[in-house]
Write an enzyme that holds these catalytic residues in place. Structure first.
Site, PDB file in Angstrom:
ATOM      1  CG  ASP A  34      33.753   7.481 -36.475  1.00 28.71           C
ATOM      2  OD1 ASP A  34      34.279   7.553 -35.349  1.00 28.71           O
ATOM      3  OD2 ASP A  34      32.737   8.107 -36.798  1.00 28.71           O
ATOM      4  CD  GLU A  91      34.561  10.609 -38.546  1.00 28.91           C
ATOM      5  OE1 GLU A  91      33.386  10.681 -38.907  1.00 28.91           O
ATOM      6  OE2 GLU A  91      35.208   9.544 -38.566  1.00 28.91           O
ATOM      7  CE1 TYR A 144      31.469   5.366 -35.764  1.00 30.84           C
ATOM      8  CE2 TYR A 144      31.160   3.342 -37.016  1.00 30.84           C
ATOM      9  CZ  TYR A 144      31.341   4.714 -36.978  1.00 30.84           C
ATOM     10  OH  TYR A 144      31.386   5.430 -38.158  1.00 30.84           O
TER      11      TYR A 144
END
Length: 676
Positions: A106, A7, A307
């Site tokens: 992600d 990403e 995350y």
């Protein structure tokens, strides 16, 4: 060749190093990517930079409704996205050569949509694979690569449906609002959206309740006993005469009639999900939700935490907690408390109720930070201590309640003390013990009452939301997503609908909400928005087709806009009138000392501005203002000359000043300017 798409550039480098083999850094124009030879296979790891594709009209218009949209390169749709162009060029070039596509973005619907668009628009590859990870450590990334599964198409479909519906609602409703402003003398950027509408309604409903609130006076009786404030058992007297009678009856000595002690266990809070982290960081550090997310994202990309965009308060058994503890014990900051956990073998972590199928609760990876900015360090420390506290046993509090009879009038006091610190020792300075510790009292004890007091108070209106508490409220009502709620709050500020640390809905924001409620109440309907959120989840679970969800959302929107168009002229007049009133209120400085007219800010082209009188030309009273500065009225008067004060913001400096340039309060400024 296998193409692995990350990403962001920093993440691409970490993934390449984790996969191992012979890694070579390459460049394509200004963008770096990584070529790997591993077990006879060629692997290329390349970065996206967020969304490199975006939705845009096929044929540009300014009208509404519009539904003819397509995915286009982001740089073609917006000059602000020009930075994405070289990244997309690289992905398109590599896409021509690759045979296998691996998404390493992600693992949520946004990340999956980013990679899905690269997959289908920048390559000709048929075979899609998926890496799933929640931390950017070498082990997590290597495990994700070696254990990759099939591409998560349902996540991608849910992401696409959300983007299309958000585009439909955001663009069309905002254009409807702006179109109504054609008759307005002052143009203002306005917007409303699928979640923004209900969020504004929640805040405006509370604001109206606050404005309509009529305070009711009441009286409280207190006495000081053993240096502790005791309050009359009645708490509130709404009849002052009755309060006076009870105060007069209160004796100077009293007898302790009840001492009640209770030992209660206080369990630690679970590890953070994103919302609880945003709420706690706001309470402790004053960070707004957007800042907290940005800091957490930076810590994640540095491989220090997992995350952050997660709804979970749980850590699954697949995560090796002892390994994380061992690494944390090597950090001197946490060495002693981690050793205490390990010596006592407290390896079972306290779990919360909320879950997220994609990611665990936010927790440290155990890697030691090299160098963190001040606010990054504060947030990291909070996350680590919350994690460590979840291993510790519960704290024990002793709650005490004491009653004293003084001439038939009962006074009470409550207190608490920490009997066993338990997890609070691990949470450290972030633990706030509510309640003071009481001295010892014994039943039957006769004690003196000092400073018997009657205090007048008033009932208070409901408290306004903060940025953090409205984000928590939106989550509670299942409106928006963990990643978008803080963005929605930011937008409400940008549009001038709300202001202040305690979120106050402006007059303009209240008017916009009232107009929507009158002409298009569906835009404010929580249930409609919630139903769409539920449909997104069903798409993720493969229970419903994305096209059906988009079609239903489109049909509802068409009905809303048809009704809006019929009333567009009326809406425009109401908004224009509101803008005039808002502008008048914002620019009002005070009364003119010469004629009694209104002093107001007059803004001219080129940033020039001054304060003039509303009775001009009959009254020429005026005061200069700095060119190009943002000037805002205050309710304060100058302590030196009594004229109004204003707030001035220029060149990132903010200060208050008297409007009179001759006021002696500015003598210091004049001296400094002369010396320069």
């Amino acid at each position: 060749m296998e193409l692995v798409v990350a990403e962001k550039p920093r993440v691409a480098q970490k993934i390449a190093m984790a996969i191992g083999g012979v890694v070579n850094r390459r460049t394509y124009g200004s963008v770096s990517y990584y070529e790997i030879e591993r077990d006879g296979k060629k692997i290329v790891v390349a970065p996206a930079v967020g969304h490199v594709y975006t939705l845009a009209e096929k044929k540009k218009t300014r009208s509404y409704p519009v539904f003819d949209v397509e995915w286009v390169p982001s740089y073609k749709a917006s000059a602000g996205a020009a930075y994405t162009k070289p990244y997309l060029a690289l992905l398109e070039e590599l896409g021509k050569k690759a045979d296998v596509f691996v998404s390493a973005c992600d693992y949520d619907i946004e990340g999956t949509l980013i990679s899905y668009n690269v997959f289908r628009f920048a390559t000709k590859i048929k075979d899609g694979r998926r890496m799933k990870f929640s931390a950017l450590t070498n082990k997590d990334l290597l495990d994700a690569y070696e254990g990759m599964g099939v591409f998560d198409y349902n996540n991608a479909y849910a992401g696409e449906a959300r983007h299309i519906l958000d585009w439909y609602y955001g663009i069309n409703l905002s254009r409807a609002l702006m179109s109504s402003l054609r008759t307005a003398t002052r143009v203002k950027i306005m917007s409303i959206g699928r979640v923004q509408g209900p969020a504004l309604d929640i805040l405006a409903t509370l604001e109206k309740e606050i404005k309509a609130f009529v305070p009711v006076p009441y009286w409280v009786l207190t006495a000081i006993i053993k240096d502790v404030k005791f309050t009359h058992k009645r708490e509130r007297f709404f009849d002052e005469k009755e309060a006076d009678v009870c105060l007069a009856r209160t004796a100077n000595e009293g007898t302790v009639t009840r001492v009640e002690k209770e030992i209660v266990k206080v369990w630690a809070s679970p590890c953070f999900d994103l919302t609880s982290l945003q709420v706690e960081a706001h309470k402790l550090f004053g960070f707004n939700p957007t800042k907290t997310l940005q800091l957490a994202q930076s810590l994640y990309e540095d491989s220090l935490i997992t995350y952050p965009r997660t709804s979970s308060q749980k850590i699954p058994p697949t995560i090796n907690l002892q390994s994380i503890l061992t690494r944390l014990s090597e950090n001197k900051e946490y060495e002693s408390i981690v050793n205490k956990i390990m010596e006592n073998r407290w390896f079972k972590i306290f779990q919360g109720k909320k879950d997220d199928p994609a990611h665990p609760a936010i927790h440290p990876t155990g890697l030691e930070p090299k160098k963190l900015e001040k606010d990054e360090g504060r947030l990291y420390d909070l996350i680590v201590r919350r994690f460590l506290a979840a291993f510790a046993p519960p704290a024990e509090k002793e709650n005490t309640q004491v009653e004293v009879d003084a001439g038939g009038e009962i006074y009470v006091a409550s207190g608490s003390r920490l009997k066993e610190p338990g997890w609070t020792e691990f949470y450290g300075k972030y633990f706030r013990n509510k309640g003071e510790e009481l001295p010892e009292f014994e039943e039957g004890e006769v004690i003196a009452l000092k400073k018997k007091t009657k205090t007048k108070k008033e009932t208070q209106p409901p408290k306004r939301y903060t940025q953090a508490s409205i984000v928590a409220e939106l989550e509670k009502r299942r409106l928006g997503t963990k990643a978008t709620r803080s963005v929605i709050v930011d937008t409400l500020f940008k549009r001038g609908y709300v202001t202040g640390k305690q979120l106050e809905v402006t007059d303009f924001g209240l008017k916009v909400r009232d107009i929507l409620k009158k002409y298009a109440p569906e835009i404010l309907d929580e249930e409609l928005t919630r139903r769409m959120e539920d449909d997104m989840e069903k798409i993720q679970e493969g229970k419903i087709d994305k096209e059906a969800v988009i079609a239903e959302g489109k049909e509802i929107l068409i009905q809303i806009l048809d009704k809006w168009k019929m009333n567009e002229e009326k809406i425009g007049k109401e908004i224009a009138e509101s803008l005039k009133l808002t502008e008048k209120k914002e620019n009002f400085i005070g009364k003119c000392a010469k004629c009694g007219g209104d002093l107001r800010i007059i803004r001219m082209k080129g940033g020039k501005q001054f304060i003039g009188c509303s009775n001009y030309p009959n009254c020429t009273n005026a005061f200069p203002l700095p060119t190009g500065a943002f000037v805002k009225a205050t309710d304060k008067l100058c302590p030196v000359c009594g004229k109004p004060m204003v707030i001035v913001i220029k060149d990132k400096r903010k200060f208050e000043m008297c409007i009179d340039p001759q006021c002696s309060s500015k003598d210091r400024w004049k001296r400094e300017k002369k010396e320069d």
